[in-house]
Design an enzyme around this catalytic site. Sequence first.
Site, PDB file in Angstrom:
ATOM      1  N   GLU A 120       0.890  -1.499  -0.121  1.00 32.64           N
ATOM      2  CA  GLU A 120       0.296   0.174  -0.389  1.00 32.64           C
ATOM      3  C   GLU A 120       0.812   1.209  -0.288  1.00 32.64           C
ATOM      4  OE1 GLU A 120      -2.397   2.398   3.254  1.00 32.64           O
ATOM      5  OE2 GLU A 120      -2.478   0.289   2.961  1.00 32.64           O
TER       6      GLU A 120
ATOM      7  N   LYS B 293     -10.982  -1.859   7.212  1.00 28.26           N
ATOM      8  CA  LYS B 293      -9.784  -1.660   7.427  1.00 28.26           C
ATOM      9  C   LYS B 293     -10.212  -1.124   9.039  1.00 28.26           C
ATOM     10  CE  LYS B 293      -5.952   2.155   7.501  1.00 28.26           C
ATOM     11  NZ  LYS B 293      -5.548   2.982   6.272  1.00 28.26           N
TER      12      LYS B 293
ATOM     13  N   ARG C 198       0.340  10.384   0.761  1.00 22.89           N
ATOM     14  CA  ARG C 198       0.450  11.059   1.761  1.00 22.89           C
ATOM     15  C   ARG C 198       2.111  12.325   1.192  1.00 22.89           C
ATOM     16  NH1 ARG C 198       0.868   7.980   8.133  1.00 22.89           N
ATOM     17  NH2 ARG C 198      -1.088   7.229   7.081  1.00 22.89           N
TER      18      ARG C 198
ATOM     19  N   THR D 133      -4.376   5.638   2.525  1.00 29.27           N
ATOM     20  CA  THR D 133      -4.667   7.479   2.718  1.00 29.27           C
ATOM     21  C   THR D 133      -5.482   8.135   1.575  1.00 29.27           C
ATOM     22  OG1 THR D 133      -3.045   7.481   3.673  1.00 29.27           O
ATOM     23  CG2 THR D 133      -3.747   9.248   4.039  1.00 29.27           C
TER      24      THR D 133
END
Length: 211
Positions: free
Chosen positions: A45, A133, A49, A73
């Site tokens: 993943e 998640k 960011r 994210t």
Amino acid sequence: MSSKTEKLLSLLDGQPVIPVLKIEEAAHAVPLARALAKGGLRVIEITLRTGAALESIRRVIGEVEDAVVGAGTVLDARQFEEAAQAGSKFIVSPGVTRELLAAAGDSPVPLLPGAITPGEIMMAREAGLDFLKFFPAEQAGGAAFLKALASPFAGIRFCPTGGITAANARDYLGLPNVICVGGSWVAPDAMVKAGDWAGIEKLAREAAGMK
């Protein structure tokens, strides 16, 4: 089980730890992904960011045949679309919103949304999602909290992330409602900056053995 959950689980293919990567320089993406894949962690993943995230996703997809790359994210529909267009095989978000659920509903790319409260879990369940998640795992109550969710949400399974380390990962992986965990400990910033790909491969191999 939804078809998109089946698709996501087939991508994971029993991998117990998903590396959660914050890549500052796109030049690091390919050797990092190769080291992780060589150590047994093919599914990664790359979080959105940093400004290098989308380019890193494109590079890994184009150059690392063994890697299965998802984007993390992801906060809104625009980022979802950008990540999907970059070639992400799955999308991970820290939370769940109606906007994201709508974007995922219109896309063949599976979404792994974050959910920690019963209300959030039920919202995702109503949208047909049964693999979620759990973030931030340690701060939200840890393995004990997740264990308590197993009975009322018997059909829901989780990938906890947030505060997961080599020391506590097995506490989560031993739970009946946990498929895998996400963690950044397999690719420490210092090792990435130093280009210590052999060290990262070793950490990946140890994590891959946590089945």
